[in-house]
Design a protein around this motif. Structure first.
Motif, PDB file in Angstrom:
ATOM      1  N   LEU A  77       0.801  -1.268  -0.008  1.00  6.27           N
ATOM      2  CA  LEU A  77      -0.032   0.074   0.093  1.00  6.27           C
ATOM      3  C   LEU A  77       0.867   1.243  -0.034  1.00  6.27           C
ATOM      4  O   LEU A  77       1.750   1.315   0.900  1.00  6.27           O
ATOM      5  CB  LEU A  77      -0.881  -0.037   1.242  1.00  6.27           C
ATOM      6  CG  LEU A  77      -1.910   1.233   1.266  1.00  6.27           C
ATOM      7  CD1 LEU A  77      -2.866   1.372   0.246  1.00  6.27           C
ATOM      8  CD2 LEU A  77      -2.347   1.341   2.880  1.00  6.27           C
ATOM      9  N   GLY A  78       0.843   1.864  -1.324  1.00  5.03           N
ATOM     10  CA  GLY A  78       1.510   3.261  -1.082  1.00  5.03           C
ATOM     11  C   GLY A  78       0.723   4.372  -0.590  1.00  5.03           C
ATOM     12  O   GLY A  78      -0.608   4.394  -0.893  1.00  5.03           O
ATOM     13  N   PHE A  95      -3.795  -0.091   8.824  1.00  6.28           N
ATOM     14  CA  PHE A  95      -5.296  -0.779   9.118  1.00  6.28           C
ATOM     15  C   PHE A  95      -6.279   0.198   9.021  1.00  6.28           C
ATOM     16  O   PHE A  95      -6.016   1.663   8.946  1.00  6.28           O
ATOM     17  CB  PHE A  95      -5.382  -1.158  10.555  1.00  6.28           C
ATOM     18  CG  PHE A  95      -4.593  -2.261  10.986  1.00  6.28           C
ATOM     19  CD1 PHE A  95      -5.176  -3.506  10.874  1.00  6.28           C
ATOM     20  CD2 PHE A  95      -3.265  -2.104  11.039  1.00  6.28           C
ATOM     21  CE1 PHE A  95      -4.260  -4.831  11.173  1.00  6.28           C
ATOM     22  CE2 PHE A  95      -2.278  -3.189  11.637  1.00  6.28           C
ATOM     23  CZ  PHE A  95      -3.040  -4.480  11.576  1.00  6.28           C
ATOM     24  N   ALA A  96      -7.481   0.015   8.067  1.00 10.34           N
ATOM     25  CA  ALA A  96      -8.491   1.011   7.700  1.00 10.34           C
ATOM     26  C   ALA A  96      -9.798   0.270   7.528  1.00 10.34           C
ATOM     27  O   ALA A  96      -9.638  -1.141   7.396  1.00 10.34           O
ATOM     28  CB  ALA A  96      -8.328   1.502   6.420  1.00 10.34           C
ATOM     29  N   THR A 102     -10.516   1.126  -2.626  1.00  9.32           N
ATOM     30  CA  THR A 102     -11.066   0.744  -3.918  1.00  9.32           C
ATOM     31  C   THR A 102     -11.033   1.890  -4.790  1.00  9.32           C
ATOM     32  O   THR A 102     -11.455   3.119  -4.549  1.00  9.32           O
ATOM     33  CB  THR A 102     -12.682   0.304  -3.617  1.00  9.32           C
ATOM     34  OG1 THR A 102     -12.715  -0.796  -2.618  1.00  9.32           O
ATOM     35  CG2 THR A 102     -13.230  -0.147  -4.944  1.00  9.32           C
ATOM     36  N   GLY A 103     -10.333   1.630  -5.928  1.00 16.92           N
ATOM     37  CA  GLY A 103     -10.341   2.558  -7.061  1.00 16.92           C
ATOM     38  C   GLY A 103      -9.245   3.501  -6.878  1.00 16.92           C
ATOM     39  O   GLY A 103      -8.964   4.401  -7.791  1.00 16.92           O
ATOM     40  N   GLN A 104      -8.574   3.472  -5.767  1.00 16.31           N
ATOM     41  CA  GLN A 104      -7.207   4.478  -5.780  1.00 16.31           C
ATOM     42  C   GLN A 104      -6.185   3.771  -6.616  1.00 16.31           C
ATOM     43  O   GLN A 104      -6.202   2.672  -6.717  1.00 16.31           O
ATOM     44  CB  GLN A 104      -7.009   4.575  -4.228  1.00 16.31           C
ATOM     45  CG  GLN A 104      -8.051   5.425  -3.561  1.00 16.31           C
ATOM     46  CD  GLN A 104      -7.505   6.067  -2.356  1.00 16.31           C
ATOM     47  OE1 GLN A 104      -6.548   6.349  -2.322  1.00 16.31           O
ATOM     48  NE2 GLN A 104      -8.575   6.280  -1.416  1.00 16.31           N
ATOM     49  N   ALA A 108      -2.083   5.983  -2.444  1.00 20.63           N
ATOM     50  CA  ALA A 108      -3.482   6.294  -1.798  1.00 20.63           C
ATOM     51  C   ALA A 108      -3.678   7.268  -0.952  1.00 20.63           C
ATOM     52  O   ALA A 108      -2.628   7.742  -0.108  1.00 20.63           O
ATOM     53  CB  ALA A 108      -4.249   5.092  -1.306  1.00 20.63           C
ATOM     54  N   ASP A 109      -4.820   7.983  -0.878  1.00 18.90           N
ATOM     55  CA  ASP A 109      -5.327   9.045   0.248  1.00 18.90           C
ATOM     56  C   ASP A 109      -5.184   8.463   1.394  1.00 18.90           C
ATOM     57  O   ASP A 109      -5.926   7.379   1.315  1.00 18.90           O
ATOM     58  CB  ASP A 109      -6.507   9.510  -0.236  1.00 18.90           C
ATOM     59  CG  ASP A 109      -7.064  10.628   0.693  1.00 18.90           C
ATOM     60  OD1 ASP A 109      -6.393  10.762   1.778  1.00 18.90           O
ATOM     61  OD2 ASP A 109      -7.944  11.219   0.354  1.00 18.90           O
ATOM     62  N   PRO A 110      -4.641   8.784   2.326  1.00 13.59           N
ATOM     63  CA  PRO A 110      -4.470   8.222   3.899  1.00 13.59           C
ATOM     64  C   PRO A 110      -5.759   8.563   4.565  1.00 13.59           C
ATOM     65  O   PRO A 110      -5.808   7.994   5.772  1.00 13.59           O
ATOM     66  CB  PRO A 110      -3.139   8.851   4.376  1.00 13.59           C
ATOM     67  CG  PRO A 110      -3.024  10.047   3.786  1.00 13.59           C
ATOM     68  CD  PRO A 110      -3.666   9.945   2.341  1.00 13.59           C
TER      69      PRO A 110
END
Length: 199
Positions: A77-78, A95-96, A102-104, A108-110
């Protein structure tokens, strides 16, 4: 081994677009390293050793068994971290809530994150990267909890209450002690097993 490229007065500042091109090209050639771009510097993280992987596995089990509803995301995960110099980071674990990314794209936006985790490596740059730069970058990105598992000091540090200058609260525990992670993670960790994974 970590290699850091720092700008000097005679060189222009690398753009995040240039960094992303380098990281993408290098990833096609060699998946044994991970690239990060924090505070204007490129960091190259090597493949984690066996004990590092055991620690990540231990934490995965602890968090999944807690039933707190958070999904683990691995080091693939970047994340876009920090407004300053458009940072890019690849945490050891994150963890989220389910389907947060999805779709990123590649970075990705954190915003959906509850927690990011870094386990120190035995390399020359782990002090600056994991203990200094990452807490500031993750806090600036608004990540609620940053958990640092430090194999050199045998201490876990949970950073919380992010601000633009860094985290306002830290909780620590030595390997073997209990540590309660703050909300939104909200679980207790029994860290006795971590004693088996240090040199």
């Amino acid at each position: 081994m970590t290699v850091m490229a720092e700008p000097t007065a005679r060189t222009s500042q690398m753009t995040v677009e240039d960094f992303e091109e380098i990281a993408k090209a290098a990833g096609k050639l060699n998946d044994a390293v991970r690239f990060e771009f924090i505070d204007g510097r490129i960091g190259v993280k090597g493949v984690p050793d066996g004990d590092h992987n055991e620690i990540v596995g231990w934490l995965l089990e602890e968090c999944v068994q807690s039933g707190n509803g958070l999904r683990p995301y691995t080091s693939d995960l970047g994340l876009e971290v920090g407004e300053y110099r458009n940072g890019r980071a690849t945490p050891d674990l994150a963890f989220a809530p389910k389907r947060s990314f999805t779709g990123q794209g590649d970075w990705a936006d954190p915003a959906p994150l509850a927690m990011v985790v870094e386990v120190t490596s035995y390399d020359s740059d782990t002090h600056r990267r994991d203990r200094q730069d990452k807490p500031v970058a993750y806090a600036a990105a608004g990540v609620p909890v940053y958990l640092l598992i430090d194999r050199d000091t045998c201490v876990l540090t949970a950073y919380s209450e992010p601000s633009s200058e860094g985290y306002r609260v830290t909780r620590t525990a030595k390997f073997g002690e209990k540590l309660v992670l703050p909300d939104p993670v909200g679980i207790g960790l029994d860290t006795e097993e971590l004693k088996d994974y240090v040199r």
